[in-house]
Write a protein that holds these residues in place. Structure first.
Motif, PDB file in Angstrom:
ATOM      1  N   TRP A   1      35.208   5.783  10.836  1.00 49.99           N
ATOM      2  CA  TRP A   1      35.920   4.858  11.715  1.00 49.99           C
ATOM      3  C   TRP A   1      37.244   5.470  12.164  1.00 49.99           C
ATOM      4  O   TRP A   1      37.595   5.416  13.337  1.00 49.99           O
ATOM      5  CB  TRP A   1      36.178   3.539  10.976  1.00 49.99           C
ATOM      6  CG  TRP A   1      36.991   2.571  11.761  1.00 49.99           C
ATOM      7  CD1 TRP A   1      36.538   1.674  12.674  1.00 49.99           C
ATOM      8  CD2 TRP A   1      38.416   2.397  11.718  1.00 49.99           C
ATOM      9  NE1 TRP A   1      37.594   0.957  13.201  1.00 49.99           N
ATOM     10  CE2 TRP A   1      38.751   1.388  12.626  1.00 49.99           C
ATOM     11  CE3 TRP A   1      39.427   3.002  10.991  1.00 49.99           C
ATOM     12  CZ2 TRP A   1      40.055   0.965  12.824  1.00 49.99           C
ATOM     13  CZ3 TRP A   1      40.728   2.581  11.193  1.00 49.99           C
ATOM     14  CH2 TRP A   1      41.025   1.580  12.101  1.00 49.99           C
ATOM     15  N   GLU A   2      37.974   6.057  11.213  1.00 56.18           N
ATOM     16  CA  GLU A   2      39.269   6.658  11.543  1.00 56.18           C
ATOM     17  C   GLU A   2      39.103   7.796  12.538  1.00 56.18           C
ATOM     18  O   GLU A   2      39.855   7.887  13.517  1.00 56.18           O
ATOM     19  CB  GLU A   2      39.955   7.157  10.274  1.00 56.18           C
ATOM     20  CG  GLU A   2      41.340   7.702  10.531  1.00 56.18           C
ATOM     21  CD  GLU A   2      42.045   8.137   9.265  1.00 56.18           C
ATOM     22  OE1 GLU A   2      43.125   8.722   9.393  1.00 56.18           O
ATOM     23  OE2 GLU A   2      41.524   7.903   8.163  1.00 56.18           O
ATOM     24  N   GLU A   3      38.119   8.657  12.322  1.00 62.02           N
ATOM     25  CA  GLU A   3      37.907   9.777  13.238  1.00 62.02           C
ATOM     26  C   GLU A   3      37.502   9.285  14.625  1.00 62.02           C
ATOM     27  O   GLU A   3      37.948   9.826  15.638  1.00 62.02           O
ATOM     28  CB  GLU A   3      36.847  10.715  12.665  1.00 62.02           C
ATOM     29  CG  GLU A   3      37.360  11.507  11.483  1.00 62.02           C
ATOM     30  CD  GLU A   3      36.283  12.358  10.850  1.00 62.02           C
ATOM     31  OE1 GLU A   3      35.255  12.610  11.519  1.00 62.02           O
ATOM     32  OE2 GLU A   3      36.477  12.769   9.704  1.00 62.02           O
ATOM     33  N   ARG A   4      36.666   8.246  14.688  1.00 62.68           N
ATOM     34  CA  ARG A   4      36.253   7.688  15.977  1.00 62.68           C
ATOM     35  C   ARG A   4      37.465   7.119  16.727  1.00 62.68           C
ATOM     36  O   ARG A   4      37.628   7.334  17.927  1.00 62.68           O
ATOM     37  CB  ARG A   4      35.195   6.612  15.752  1.00 62.68           C
ATOM     38  CG  ARG A   4      34.570   6.104  17.033  1.00 62.68           C
ATOM     39  CD  ARG A   4      33.423   5.131  16.777  1.00 62.68           C
ATOM     40  NE  ARG A   4      33.896   3.904  16.152  1.00 62.68           N
ATOM     41  CZ  ARG A   4      33.576   3.488  14.942  1.00 62.68           C
ATOM     42  NH1 ARG A   4      32.775   4.208  14.185  1.00 62.68           N
ATOM     43  NH2 ARG A   4      34.042   2.351  14.464  1.00 62.68           N
ATOM     44  N   LYS A   5      38.338   6.412  16.016  1.00 66.53           N
ATOM     45  CA  LYS A   5      39.534   5.836  16.647  1.00 66.53           C
ATOM     46  C   LYS A   5      40.484   6.931  17.131  1.00 66.53           C
ATOM     47  O   LYS A   5      41.093   6.817  18.188  1.00 66.53           O
ATOM     48  CB  LYS A   5      40.261   4.893  15.681  1.00 66.53           C
ATOM     49  CG  LYS A   5      39.538   3.613  15.444  1.00 66.53           C
ATOM     50  CD  LYS A   5      39.398   2.843  16.733  1.00 66.53           C
ATOM     51  CE  LYS A   5      38.631   1.577  16.549  1.00 66.53           C
ATOM     52  NZ  LYS A   5      38.437   0.846  17.796  1.00 66.53           N
ATOM     53  N   ILE A   6      40.620   8.000  16.363  1.00 63.22           N
ATOM     54  CA  ILE A   6      41.480   9.113  16.778  1.00 63.22           C
ATOM     55  C   ILE A   6      40.937   9.728  18.054  1.00 63.22           C
ATOM     56  O   ILE A   6      41.686   9.996  18.998  1.00 63.22           O
ATOM     57  CB  ILE A   6      41.602  10.157  15.646  1.00 63.22           C
ATOM     58  CG1 ILE A   6      42.454   9.598  14.505  1.00 63.22           C
ATOM     59  CG2 ILE A   6      42.194  11.459  16.175  1.00 63.22           C
ATOM     60  CD1 ILE A   6      42.480  10.474  13.278  1.00 63.22           C
ATOM     61  N   ARG A   7      39.605   9.930  18.103  1.00 60.92           N
ATOM     62  CA  ARG A   7      38.999  10.488  19.322  1.00 60.92           C
ATOM     63  C   ARG A   7      39.205   9.561  20.511  1.00 60.92           C
ATOM     64  O   ARG A   7      39.494  10.014  21.619  1.00 60.92           O
ATOM     65  CB  ARG A   7      37.507  10.739  19.098  1.00 60.92           C
ATOM     66  CG  ARG A   7      37.256  12.097  18.501  1.00 60.92           C
ATOM     67  CD  ARG A   7      35.768  12.432  18.516  1.00 60.92           C
ATOM     68  NE  ARG A   7      35.370  12.583  17.120  1.00 60.92           N
ATOM     69  CZ  ARG A   7      34.552  11.774  16.454  1.00 60.92           C
ATOM     70  NH1 ARG A   7      33.972  10.772  17.052  1.00 60.92           N
ATOM     71  NH2 ARG A   7      34.293  11.979  15.193  1.00 60.92           N
ATOM     72  N   GLU A   8      39.068   8.246  20.300  1.00 61.72           N
ATOM     73  CA  GLU A   8      39.282   7.272  21.379  1.00 61.72           C
ATOM     74  C   GLU A   8      40.715   7.348  21.895  1.00 61.72           C
ATOM     75  O   GLU A   8      40.951   7.334  23.105  1.00 61.72           O
ATOM     76  CB  GLU A   8      38.994   5.853  20.894  1.00 61.72           C
ATOM     77  CG  GLU A   8      37.538   5.548  20.738  1.00 61.72           C
ATOM     78  CD  GLU A   8      37.308   4.146  20.176  1.00 61.72           C
ATOM     79  OE1 GLU A   8      38.255   3.322  20.137  1.00 61.72           O
ATOM     80  OE2 GLU A   8      36.168   3.860  19.762  1.00 61.72           O
ATOM     81  N   MET A   9      41.679   7.446  20.995  1.00 65.90           N
ATOM     82  CA  MET A   9      43.079   7.521  21.412  1.00 65.90           C
ATOM     83  C   MET A   9      43.365   8.815  22.166  1.00 65.90           C
ATOM     84  O   MET A   9      44.103   8.812  23.147  1.00 65.90           O
ATOM     85  CB  MET A   9      44.003   7.404  20.182  1.00 65.90           C
ATOM     86  CG  MET A   9      43.995   6.024  19.558  1.00 65.90           C
ATOM     87  SD  MET A   9      44.908   5.942  18.002  1.00 65.90           S
ATOM     88  CE  MET A   9      46.545   6.304  18.534  1.00 65.90           C
TER      89      MET A   9
END
Length: 98
Positions: free
Chosen positions: A86-94
């Motif tokens: 989840w954290e990696e996905r959110k970082i990529r989204e940002m």
């Protein structure tokens, strides 16, 4: 903008280092939480029995127990609600928004 990106990149770099080298593992952080929970609940139960003014110890038992359960799921479960994926996905989204 640049400051934010550097902070995100630094987090990504830290993730590449094995967890045991930089911080305690999830299991090592969970055990003291569980032991503290057990000790405090035993103490509260003892106080509740000695005071004899009705049963109230189960309220902190329930509230803190939910927290311990969520912590256990995050450590031993499928990564929990906010796991590494989840954290990696959110970082990529940002990063994609920038």
């Amino acid at each position: 903008m640049l400051r934010k990106r550097v902070r995100i990149d630094a987090r990504a770099e830290r993730r590449k280092v094995p967890a045991g080298k930089t911080a305690r593992s999830g299991a090592q952080r969970f055990l003291p939480h569980l032991l503290t929970y057990g000790a405090v609940m035993a103490l509260l139960f003892g106080i509740d029995v000695l005071t004899g003014e009705g049963w109230w110890f189960y309220w902190p038992l329930l509230g803190w127990g939910i927290g311990v359960s969520v912590h256990a799921l995050n450590v031993y479960g499928r990564g929990g609600l906010f796991g590494a994926e989840w954290e990696e996905r959110k970082i990529r989204e940002m990063m994609d928004k920038e």
